[in-house]
Design an enzyme around this catalytic site. Structure first.
Site, short mmCIF file in Angstrom:
data_model
loop_
_atom_site.label_atom_id
_atom_site.label_comp_id
_atom_site.label_asym_id
_atom_site.label_seq_id
_atom_site.Cartn_x
_atom_site.Cartn_y
_atom_site.Cartn_z
N ASP A 134 -2.34 -0.34 5.59
CA ASP A 134 -2.80 0.27 6.85
C ASP A 134 -4.29 0.56 6.89
O ASP A 134 -4.82 0.87 7.96
CB ASP A 134 -2.06 1.59 7.07
CG ASP A 134 -2.65 2.73 6.25
OD1 ASP A 134 -2.72 2.58 5.00
OD2 ASP A 134 -3.07 3.74 6.83
N ASP A 161 -0.28 5.14 0.92
CA ASP A 161 -0.55 6.05 2.04
C ASP A 161 -0.61 5.29 3.35
O ASP A 161 -1.36 4.32 3.50
CB ASP A 161 -1.87 6.78 1.80
CG ASP A 161 -1.79 7.74 0.63
OD1 ASP A 161 -1.29 8.85 0.80
OD2 ASP A 161 -2.20 7.34 -0.48
N ASP A 220 0.86 -1.18 0.00
CA ASP A 220 0.00 0.00 0.00
C ASP A 220 0.90 1.24 0.00
O ASP A 220 2.08 1.16 0.35
CB ASP A 220 -0.89 -0.05 1.25
CG ASP A 220 -1.78 1.16 1.40
OD1 ASP A 220 -2.31 1.65 0.38
OD2 ASP A 220 -1.94 1.63 2.55
#
Length: 239
Positions: free
Chosen positions: A191, A22, A20
């Site tokens: 996240d 961000d 991922d």
């Protein structure tokens, strides 16, 4: 199958990386346009991409992501609705009907002070982190999306709501790619709530996988890292 990773997070042999952006390769910031990668990320990505199959899996549009990662990396964008190379060709997987429904929703975003719309090619996200009253802003957004058109999903994240086509997720994307690398162990780091789709999809496969939640919050991932600094330390172990 039992995951090849746990609290101690050993180095996985023959990894297939899914990363991922961000909150994983870059810290979470109030302004999405200011989400520069961790200082170590570009060099580490070059190193890992030269040695292992590696995919960036993000909710961002891949062309827009190239302003932060100026590297020709394989990537999934728009939470599974886009596939291609960062900064180069990107193929849309979005049905025409979903694209039209998203266009109409984009025109009807509520006029709330502090809301910020992040356009993502055919899709978009509405951030309310900087609204004067985030609870009121969230309530108004929920009213706006109460009659969501068929074929669309609303995904609520960290003071943001993102609109995407139904049936196209990070999970469907990583399962497809993992199927192309049967001799590799998928290692997914993410996240956000949309990464939970990918964790679940990989864990349902009849093979070893390693799923890693970055940051706090409930998760079904096999292991956890505190944030981008810890992500960099973990990825350095593959160099």
């Amino acid at each position: 199958m039992s995951p090849p990773c746990g609290p101690m997070l050993p180095v996985v042999e023959n990894p297939l990386f899914f990363l991922d952006y961000d909150g994983t390769l870059a810290p979470i910031v109030d302004d999405p346009d200011a989400a520069v990668p961790h200082p170590e990320a570009p060099a580490l990505l070059r190193l890992l991409d030269a040695r292992f199959p590696l995919w960036i899996v993000t909710g961002r549009d891949l062309q827009a992501l190239s302003s932060f990662l100026n590297q020709s990396l394989h990537a999934i964008g728009l939470h599974g609705a886009q596939e291609g190379i960062v900064g180069r060709d990107a193929h849309s997987l979005m049905p025409d009907a979903a694209a039209e429904a998203l266009r109409r929703l984009r025109e009807a975003v509520p006029d709330v002070e502090g809301l910020r719309v992040e356009d993502k090619d055919q899709s978009f996200a509405v951030h309310y982190r900087t609204a004067a009253d985030t609870d009121t802003a969230q309530a108004q957004l929920k009213d706006w999306l109460a009659d969501l058109p068929d074929g669309l999903d609303a995904i609520w994240g960290k003071q943001v709501v993102e609109l995407r086509p139904d049936g196209l997720t990070k999970g469907t994307a990583v399962r497809r790619i993992a199927g192309q690398h049967p001799d590799r162990v998928p290692v997914y780091l993410g996240d956000d709530v949309t990464d939970e789709d990918a964790f679940a999809a990989l864990q349902e496969m009849d093979r070893d996988v390693c799923t890693i939640k970055v940051g706090g919050g409930d998760t079904q991932a096999d292991a956890r890292l505190d944030g981008p600094d810890a992500v960099m330390a973990y990825l350095r172990r593959y160099g």
